[in-house]
Motif scaffolding. Structure first.
Motif, PDB file in Angstrom:
ATOM      1  N   ALA A 132      20.765   7.973  18.966  1.00  0.00           N
ATOM      2  CA  ALA A 132      20.221   7.445  20.221  1.00  0.00           C
ATOM      3  C   ALA A 132      20.775   6.070  20.578  1.00  0.00           C
ATOM      4  CB  ALA A 132      18.699   7.382  20.153  1.00  0.00           C
ATOM      5  N   ILE A 133      21.306   5.337  19.599  1.00  0.00           N
ATOM      6  CA  ILE A 133      21.825   4.005  19.905  1.00  0.00           C
ATOM      7  C   ILE A 133      23.353   3.962  19.902  1.00  0.00           C
ATOM      8  CG2 ILE A 133      19.748   2.883  19.011  1.00  0.00           C
ATOM      9  CD1 ILE A 133      21.390   2.049  16.548  1.00  0.00           C
ATOM     10  N   VAL A 134      23.975   5.135  19.871  1.00  0.00           N
ATOM     11  CA  VAL A 134      25.441   5.182  19.949  1.00  0.00           C
ATOM     12  C   VAL A 134      25.864   4.886  21.387  1.00  0.00           C
ATOM     13  CG1 VAL A 134      27.486   6.632  19.723  1.00  0.00           C
ATOM     14  CG2 VAL A 134      25.625   6.828  18.064  1.00  0.00           C
ATOM     15  N   PRO A 135      26.703   3.890  21.616  1.00  0.00           N
ATOM     16  CA  PRO A 135      27.114   3.555  22.984  1.00  0.00           C
ATOM     17  C   PRO A 135      27.881   4.703  23.638  1.00  0.00           C
ATOM     18  CG  PRO A 135      27.714   1.808  21.439  1.00  0.00           C
ATOM     19  CD  PRO A 135      27.309   2.985  20.624  1.00  0.00           C
ATOM     20  N   ARG A 136      27.732   4.789  24.957  1.00  0.00           N
ATOM     21  CA  ARG A 136      28.516   5.774  25.694  1.00  0.00           C
ATOM     22  C   ARG A 136      29.995   5.411  25.623  1.00  0.00           C
ATOM     23  NH1 ARG A 136      23.608   5.752  28.547  1.00  0.00           N
ATOM     24  NH2 ARG A 136      24.071   3.766  29.544  1.00  0.00           N
ATOM     25  N   GLY A 137      30.816   6.404  25.361  1.00  0.00           N
ATOM     26  CA  GLY A 137      32.251   6.181  25.264  1.00  0.00           C
ATOM     27  C   GLY A 137      32.917   6.191  26.627  1.00  0.00           C
ATOM     28  N   PRO A 138      34.202   5.869  26.679  1.00  0.00           N
ATOM     29  CA  PRO A 138      34.906   5.777  27.963  1.00  0.00           C
ATOM     30  C   PRO A 138      35.034   7.098  28.701  1.00  0.00           C
ATOM     31  CG  PRO A 138      36.421   5.494  26.117  1.00  0.00           C
ATOM     32  CD  PRO A 138      35.048   5.459  25.546  1.00  0.00           C
ATOM     33  N   ASP A 139      34.883   8.220  28.004  1.00  0.00           N
ATOM     34  CA  ASP A 139      35.044   9.531  28.645  1.00  0.00           C
ATOM     35  C   ASP A 139      33.742  10.315  28.715  1.00  0.00           C
ATOM     36  OD1 ASP A 139      37.866   9.170  28.915  1.00  0.00           O
ATOM     37  OD2 ASP A 139      38.085   9.655  26.786  1.00  0.00           O
ATOM     38  N   ASP A 140      32.618   9.635  28.606  1.00  0.00           N
ATOM     39  CA  ASP A 140      31.325  10.325  28.632  1.00  0.00           C
ATOM     40  C   ASP A 140      31.141  11.063  29.961  1.00  0.00           C
ATOM     41  OD1 ASP A 140      28.419  10.863  28.752  1.00  0.00           O
ATOM     42  OD2 ASP A 140      28.330   9.571  26.988  1.00  0.00           O
ATOM     43  N   ALA A 141      30.690  12.309  29.891  1.00  0.00           N
ATOM     44  CA  ALA A 141      30.524  13.132  31.096  1.00  0.00           C
ATOM     45  C   ALA A 141      29.440  12.609  32.023  1.00  0.00           C
ATOM     46  CB  ALA A 141      30.199  14.574  30.688  1.00  0.00           C
ATOM     47  N   ILE A 142      28.585  11.721  31.533  1.00  0.00           N
ATOM     48  CA  ILE A 142      27.475  11.223  32.347  1.00  0.00           C
ATOM     49  C   ILE A 142      27.969  10.439  33.561  1.00  0.00           C
ATOM     50  CG2 ILE A 142      27.099   8.958  31.254  1.00  0.00           C
ATOM     51  CD1 ILE A 142      24.093   9.681  31.203  1.00  0.00           C
ATOM     52  N   TYR A 143      29.153   9.829  33.454  1.00  0.00           N
ATOM     53  CA  TYR A 143      29.672   9.033  34.568  1.00  0.00           C
ATOM     54  C   TYR A 143      29.950   9.921  35.785  1.00  0.00           C
ATOM     55  CZ  TYR A 143      30.599   6.025  30.519  1.00  0.00           C
ATOM     56  OH  TYR A 143      30.485   5.308  29.356  1.00  0.00           O
ATOM     57  N   GLU A 144      30.569  11.065  35.547  1.00  0.00           N
ATOM     58  CA  GLU A 144      30.879  11.954  36.664  1.00  0.00           C
ATOM     59  C   GLU A 144      29.632  12.673  37.171  1.00  0.00           C
ATOM     60  OE1 GLU A 144      33.581  11.786  38.375  1.00  0.00           O
ATOM     61  OE2 GLU A 144      34.142  10.237  36.926  1.00  0.00           O
ATOM     62  N   ARG A 145      28.645  12.869  36.303  1.00  0.00           N
ATOM     63  CA  ARG A 145      27.367  13.417  36.781  1.00  0.00           C
ATOM     64  C   ARG A 145      26.749  12.483  37.806  1.00  0.00           C
ATOM     65  NH1 ARG A 145      23.713  13.960  31.827  1.00  0.00           N
ATOM     66  NH2 ARG A 145      22.147  14.094  33.490  1.00  0.00           N
ATOM     67  N   ALA A 146      26.803  11.196  37.532  1.00  0.00           N
ATOM     68  CA  ALA A 146      26.260  10.214  38.470  1.00  0.00           C
ATOM     69  C   ALA A 146      27.052  10.218  39.774  1.00  0.00           C
ATOM     70  CB  ALA A 146      26.273   8.823  37.839  1.00  0.00           C
ATOM     71  N   ILE A 190      18.547   8.251  46.112  1.00  0.00           N
ATOM     72  CA  ILE A 190      19.551   9.180  45.596  1.00  0.00           C
ATOM     73  C   ILE A 190      18.950   9.918  44.407  1.00  0.00           C
ATOM     74  CG2 ILE A 190      21.874   9.418  44.656  1.00  0.00           C
ATOM     75  CD1 ILE A 190      22.592   6.785  46.046  1.00  0.00           C
ATOM     76  N   ASP A 191      18.733  11.208  44.588  1.00  0.00           N
ATOM     77  CA  ASP A 191      18.154  12.035  43.530  1.00  0.00           C
ATOM     78  C   ASP A 191      19.256  12.638  42.658  1.00  0.00           C
ATOM     79  OD1 ASP A 191      15.491  11.649  44.381  1.00  0.00           O
ATOM     80  OD2 ASP A 191      15.737  13.189  45.929  1.00  0.00           O
ATOM     81  N   GLY A 192      18.834  13.224  41.551  1.00  0.00           N
ATOM     82  CA  GLY A 192      19.767  13.926  40.678  1.00  0.00           C
ATOM     83  C   GLY A 192      20.582  13.030  39.774  1.00  0.00           C
ATOM     84  N   MET A 193      20.232  11.741  39.721  1.00  0.00           N
ATOM     85  CA  MET A 193      20.951  10.826  38.838  1.00  0.00           C
ATOM     86  C   MET A 193      20.536  11.070  37.387  1.00  0.00           C
ATOM     87  SD  MET A 193      22.948   9.092  40.791  1.00  0.00           S
ATOM     88  CE  MET A 193      23.411   7.662  39.818  1.00  0.00           C
ATOM     89  N   PRO A 194      21.364  10.656  36.429  1.00  0.00           N
ATOM     90  CA  PRO A 194      21.067  10.965  35.020  1.00  0.00           C
ATOM     91  C   PRO A 194      19.707  10.490  34.535  1.00  0.00           C
ATOM     92  CG  PRO A 194      23.341  10.242  35.243  1.00  0.00           C
ATOM     93  CD  PRO A 194      22.696  10.038  36.585  1.00  0.00           C
TER      94      PRO A 194
END
Length: 309
Positions: A107-121, A263-267
């Protein structure tokens, strides 16, 4: 690095931990290893009632951090969190009890540069604007330079401006302030807002779109660098945010006002939309500019323009 075990760490820390304040009977500290250029250490001593005992005489957290760094460098198994516990001995001639535990917390692992969450947003934002008009391909402005953790000045990988065509209107909107920050693990949508500006469709050509787009990126920089600007806009409804340069005369200031849309649907839940409006000094004449954020004057300026909050 040469071998460095938990036993070595205990031997190194025990003398420092045992210089505890007189009222302390126990202590616990939690420290993280270096992740995405950041580590942390928190904790302290407690008395018999379980209350915190202040210890301002030395930097114990730094000592613990040094030990954690050595453990991390010599580790054969992955971990990212260390818990240090100290217990006062029952008798003066006995040794204090010191334990050190390492663990791996996903849970405390930082998001990496290619995390899919960025494009979800980004997809959620684009879907929102598609519901209000037609999103053009490309961007009115984009400053995509990132560090090794994929952080721009907005702390995520996106720092750009969308162009949206709507009947009789054109919108420019930030695209990235609400992207979850790269290099951290916190479940937050960036700075928890996006900005936009509205124009008459016939008033902007390619040059002026680029000019206003660059201004909007600069406003985004100020919001990202500020302290919970979105919270203050939600609290007051509108605020006098910043001054404009002489290039924009007779417009002199930017008002940030809360838009009814979200804006809905954000992570990590929906985020508010904040309208940025350039106004002239005459539009706030007579207003109380010494009030917190000049909020009343800001609301009145938007009301005169027929902008609902």
């Amino acid at each position: 690095m040469a071998s460095y075990s938990i036993d070595d760490a205990i031997r190194e820390l025990a003398p420092a931990l045992s210089k505890a304040p007189a009222r302390a009977v126990s202590g616990e500290w939690t420290s993280t290893t270096m992740q995405a250029g950041h580590s942390s250490s928190t904790g302290g001593y407690r008395d018999a009632a379980g209350k915190t005992v202040s210890d301002d005489s030395r930097d114990l957290l730094r000592d613990i951090g040094d030990v954690v760094e050595k453990l991390d460098a010599a580790a054969t198994e992955r971990f990212n969190q260390v818990v240090v516990r100290w217990k006062k001995p029952a008798l003066p001639f006995m040794r204090a009890q010191v334990t050190i535990e390492t663990s791996f917390d996903q849970a405390i692992v930082p998001r990496g540069p290619d995390d899919a969450i960025y494009e979800r947003a980004a997809s959620a934002r684009r879907a929102f604007w598609q519901s209000r008009g037609t999103v053009r391909g490309g961007f009115a402005a984009e400053r995509a330079t990132t560090n090794v953790y994929a952080q721009t000045k907005w702390f995520g990988p996106h720092r750009r401006i969308l162009v949206i065509d709507a009947p009789g209107r054109m919108f420019l909107a930030t695209d990235g302030l609400s992207t979850p920050w790269a290099g951290i693990s916190d479940p937050e949508n960036g700075v928890e807002c996006e900005l936009f500006m509205g124009f008459g469709a016939a008033t902007l050509d390619a040059t002026t779109i680029a000019d206003w787009g660059n201004l909007l990126i600069n406003l985004g920089d100020l919001v990202a660098d500020g302290y919970r600007v979105a919270r203050d806009v939600e609290k007051h409804g509108a605020i006098l945010f910043c001054r404009l340069t002489a290039d924009y005369l007779p417009l002199t200031r930017i008002v940030l006002g809360l838009d009814p849309g979200r804006i809905d649907g954000m992570p990590f839940g929906s985020v508010p939309l904040i309208r940025a409006t350039a106004i002239a000094e005459t539009e706030i004449e007579g207003g109380d500019l010494d009030e917190d954020w000049g909020a009343s004057a800001a609301r009145q300026a938007l009301a005169k323009r027929g902008i609902a909050l």
